[in-house]
Every structure is written in structure tokens, then in C-alpha cells.
Design a protein around this motif. Structure first.
Motif, short mmCIF file in Angstrom:
data_model
loop_
_atom_site.label_atom_id
_atom_site.label_comp_id
_atom_site.label_asym_id
_atom_site.label_seq_id
_atom_site.Cartn_x
_atom_site.Cartn_y
_atom_site.Cartn_z
N SER A 1 50.26 6.92 33.34
CA SER A 1 49.52 5.72 33.64
C SER A 1 48.26 6.59 34.28
O SER A 1 47.02 6.14 33.79
CB SER A 1 49.74 5.06 34.55
OG SER A 1 51.58 4.93 34.36
N VAL B 1 44.48 6.48 32.09
CA VAL B 1 43.46 5.66 32.83
C VAL B 1 41.95 6.60 32.96
O VAL B 1 40.96 6.22 32.66
CB VAL B 1 43.69 5.22 34.30
CG1 VAL B 1 42.60 4.89 35.37
CG2 VAL B 1 44.57 4.02 34.40
N THR C 1 42.62 1.47 40.12
CA THR C 1 44.17 1.76 39.97
C THR C 1 44.78 2.16 41.46
O THR C 1 45.95 1.74 41.71
CB THR C 1 44.25 3.07 39.06
OG1 THR C 1 43.67 2.74 37.92
CG2 THR C 1 45.70 3.43 38.71
N SER D 1 56.46 -6.12 34.35
CA SER D 1 56.59 -6.10 32.98
C SER D 1 57.97 -5.72 32.63
O SER D 1 58.89 -4.99 32.97
CB SER D 1 55.49 -5.50 32.26
OG SER D 1 55.35 -4.07 32.73
N PRO E 1 58.40 -0.23 30.21
CA PRO E 1 57.69 0.81 30.56
C PRO E 1 56.32 0.86 29.65
O PRO E 1 55.38 1.18 30.17
CB PRO E 1 58.50 2.10 30.74
CG PRO E 1 59.81 1.79 30.20
CD PRO E 1 59.94 0.30 29.98
N CYS F 1 54.36 -1.92 30.22
CA CYS F 1 53.45 -1.92 31.44
C CYS F 1 51.97 -0.69 31.27
O CYS F 1 51.29 -1.01 31.86
CB CYS F 1 54.57 -1.04 32.61
SG CYS F 1 53.95 -0.39 33.89
N ALA G 1 49.39 -2.35 28.83
CA ALA G 1 48.92 -3.49 29.43
C ALA G 1 48.10 -3.11 30.87
O ALA G 1 46.83 -3.49 30.93
CB ALA G 1 49.94 -4.75 29.81
N GLY G 2 48.83 -2.14 31.49
CA GLY G 2 48.14 -1.74 32.92
C GLY G 2 46.69 -0.92 32.43
O GLY G 2 45.70 -1.40 33.12
N THR G 3 46.74 -0.30 31.32
CA THR G 3 45.38 0.60 30.96
C THR G 3 44.47 -0.42 30.59
O THR G 3 43.22 -0.53 31.13
CB THR G 3 45.75 1.44 30.03
OG1 THR G 3 46.94 2.37 30.44
CG2 THR G 3 44.60 2.51 29.62
N ILE H 1 44.34 -3.61 31.46
CA ILE H 1 43.58 -4.57 32.32
C ILE H 1 42.89 -3.77 33.33
O ILE H 1 41.86 -4.16 33.64
CB ILE H 1 45.03 -4.99 33.31
CG1 ILE H 1 45.77 -6.13 32.51
CG2 ILE H 1 44.42 -5.57 34.60
CD1 ILE H 1 47.10 -6.54 32.87
N TYR I 1 54.64 2.48 40.91
CA TYR I 1 52.95 2.68 40.68
C TYR I 1 52.45 1.51 40.20
O TYR I 1 51.44 1.11 40.34
CB TYR I 1 52.84 4.16 40.28
CG TYR I 1 51.26 4.42 39.80
CD1 TYR I 1 50.68 4.79 41.26
CD2 TYR I 1 50.88 4.45 38.55
CE1 TYR I 1 49.49 5.47 41.03
CE2 TYR I 1 49.73 5.12 38.44
CZ TYR I 1 48.93 5.46 39.78
OH TYR I 1 47.66 6.01 39.63
N PHE I 2 52.80 1.29 38.82
CA PHE I 2 52.28 0.35 37.87
C PHE I 2 52.99 -1.07 37.94
O PHE I 2 53.51 -1.58 38.98
CB PHE I 2 51.94 0.79 36.71
CG PHE I 2 50.32 1.24 36.13
CD1 PHE I 2 49.73 1.72 37.27
CD2 PHE I 2 49.98 1.32 35.08
CE1 PHE I 2 48.55 2.14 37.15
CE2 PHE I 2 48.64 1.47 34.65
CZ PHE I 2 47.89 1.95 35.71
N MET I 3 53.24 -1.64 36.66
CA MET I 3 53.88 -2.99 36.60
C MET I 3 55.35 -2.97 36.34
O MET I 3 55.82 -3.89 35.74
CB MET I 3 52.90 -3.72 35.76
CG MET I 3 51.60 -4.10 36.21
SD MET I 3 50.74 -5.36 35.45
CE MET I 3 50.87 -5.00 33.78
N TYR I 4 55.94 -1.79 36.18
CA TYR I 4 57.25 -1.65 35.67
C TYR I 4 58.20 -1.10 36.81
O TYR I 4 57.89 -0.32 37.23
CB TYR I 4 57.38 -0.85 34.34
CG TYR I 4 59.21 -0.76 34.03
CD1 TYR I 4 59.28 -1.85 33.25
CD2 TYR I 4 59.59 0.30 34.02
CE1 TYR I 4 60.61 -1.92 32.83
CE2 TYR I 4 60.93 0.46 33.50
CZ TYR I 4 61.48 -0.65 32.94
OH TYR I 4 62.71 -0.78 32.69
N GLN I 5 59.20 -1.94 36.97
CA GLN I 5 60.41 -1.36 38.05
C GLN I 5 61.64 -1.06 37.29
O GLN I 5 62.17 -2.06 36.85
CB GLN I 5 60.32 -2.45 39.14
CG GLN I 5 61.27 -2.09 39.96
CD GLN I 5 60.96 -0.94 40.74
OE1 GLN I 5 60.24 -0.53 41.49
NE2 GLN I 5 61.94 0.08 41.07
#
Lengths: 219, 44
Positions: free
Chosen positions: A39, A43, A60, A75, A78, A81, A84-86, A88, B30-34
């Protein structure tokens, strides 16, 4: 990522003759490390391409530190996640840069007041927002996480004030831009705690599931 | 060589276990996945 972390844990557990619990813990830790590295690398790479590396990293770290204790939407995979995380993160960084044209002390005070008022209220009311994969049932732990979320938010509040004071003394506008990034990161993280945030992000998640996995089905 | 790889595996085990334990005290990754948390790390 899941496959790689499972294969690492299987190899380590087999070599060191560890039991199933230890293997699961190693897989979980390896997955965390891989996800953080991937991640952050994405970024940095996309931040470099869009010329927003520092802004993207501030957003971040602001989001992920607060998220560690306040929780939020998750989400369904992975890959979604990370992608989409990047996206966003880049969108938020660009928004921060657009807002930076308005940056002055009055603007920062208004933005800070709105951000921290909303953030304290929502964290007080909703945090921690847990997930099915990691439910937080113990009342004691919930209280501790709410308190930790409040502490982190208060640390951000102090940083925001220090930034304004430093700006007044040094006149270095980048400080206000970094402060805007922090405020945007806080607002985004708070949004992911709310029902509206869950609704919007579920739609984003569904879009990516359709787009990514539909193509895999055709292979 | 075998001793070195054994040490490397042990180091991997220590680092990943440390990170897993650090993550266990948080509400999410850390991000959006658990991913699902191992049972032995759960507090409930």
C-alpha cells in the motif's frame, strides 16, 4: 498477498516445527507486513506520478493511525483495498492541493473548527467501528479504543495548532498545505465510520468486485 | 548454510509474530482490508 503470506507461514512453520496457532499468527503478521509495504509503495509511486508524494503520505498516515483505533469500513478483498485505497488517497491529495489555493490563517481556523468538531462528535458516538473478521466484543476494549481514538485526534489537534503558529512565524505555506492534508485525512476516516460512508464504500467495493472478478471469471 | 536459513526462518517468525501481536491491539489493519484474526490473538 494472502497466498504469499500463507506460503511464508507454511514454510516457516514447517522448518521450525511450529503448531497451527503459531502458523496462523505468522500468516497474519506476514499479511500485515505485505499489505503495509504494498500500500505504501503504491501511494509513493502514484504520488510521484501525480506529483503529490508528501501530501499522499501525510493523508495515508493520518488515516491509518486514526483507523487503527477507530476502525471503519473494510473492503471485501485485499486487492480492492489496495486499488481503491490508492485511488482514494490520490483523489484526496489532489483535493488538498486544490484547497491549498485558499490556505490562510482564517481558512485553517474554520477548516480546523469544522473538522475537529465533527471528528470528536463522531468518534465519541461511533468509535470503534469493528468488522466481522475482527469483532470487538469486550466493553473494556471498546472503551480503551474510543479513548485511544480521542487521544490520537487530540494529537492531530495539537499538530494543527503548532502548524498555524509555525506558519505565522515562518510564513512557510507548505505547513498549511500539510495541515490541510491532515484535516482531509481525518474527515475521510470519520466518513468511513458513518452509515453513509459504509453505504458509499459498499457501492465502491461492489463496483470493483464486478470489474475485477467478472474479468477473472471469463478467463 | 542450513544454520543461516534456520536463523532467517526464526527471524521471520519473530518479526511476523511481533507485527501480528501489534495488530491484535487495533481495530483494523493499515488500510481498508481486515483479514480474519487468528483465534489465539483474540481478546474475547
Amino acid at each position: 498477498m494472502e497466498r504469499l503470506s500463507t506460503s511464508i507461514s507454511n514454510k516457516v512453520a514447517a522448518e521450525l516445527k511450529l503448531d497451527k496457532d503459531s502458523r496462523d499468527v505468522i500468516a497474519y503478521g506476514a499479511f500485515a507486513i505485505l499489505q503495509i509495504l504494498l500500500s505504501t509503495a503504491l501511494v509513493i509511486i502514484f504520488g510521484y506520478l501525480f506529483n503529490v508524494v508528501v501530501e499522499a503520505l501525510i493523508i495515508t498516515f493520518t488515516v491509518s493511525t486514526l483507523r487503527k483505533y477507530s476502525g471503519g469500513f473494510h473492503s471485501s478483498s485485499p486487492s480492492i483495498c489496495v486499488i481503491a485505497g490508492t485511488i482514494i488517497c490520490m483523489a484526496l491529495s489532489k483535493t488538498a492541493l486544490k484547497l491549498s489555493t485558499l490556505a490562510n490563517c482564517e481558512f485553517m481556523l474554520i477548516l480546523g473548527f469544522i473538522t475537529f468538531l465533527i471528528a470528536y462528535l463522531i468518534i465519541y458516538k461511533l468509535a470503534p467501528v469493528d468488522s466481522a473478521a475482527k469483532p470487538i466484543k469486550k466493553l473494556e476494549k471498546r472503551k480503551r479504543m474510543k479513548k485511544d481514538s480521542m487521544l490520537i485526534l487530540s494529537a492531530y489537534f495539537i499538530i494543527a495548532i503548532i502548524n498555524i503558529i509555525l506558519y505565522l512565524y515562518l510564513g512557510y505555506k507548505k505547513l498549511l498545505i500539510y495541515s490541510i492534508c491532515m484535516h482531509i485525512g481525518i474527515l475521510w476516516q470519520i466518513f468511513t465510520l458513518t452509515n453513509l460512508g459504509h453505504m458509499v464504500l459498499r457501492k465502491v467495493d461492489a463496483f470493483f468486485i464486478y470489474y475485477l472478478f467478472r474479468r477473472e471469471d471469463h478467463k | 548454510m542450513k544454520g543461516l536459513s534456520k536463523k532467517l526462518f526464526a527471524l521471520t517468525a519473530v518479526v511476523t509474530t511481533f507485527v501480528a501481536a501489534a495488530m491484535a491491539t487495533s481495530a483494523c489493519f493499515y488500510f481498508m482490508y481486515q483479514p480474519e484474526e487468528p483465534k489465539c490473538l483474540r481478546e474475547d
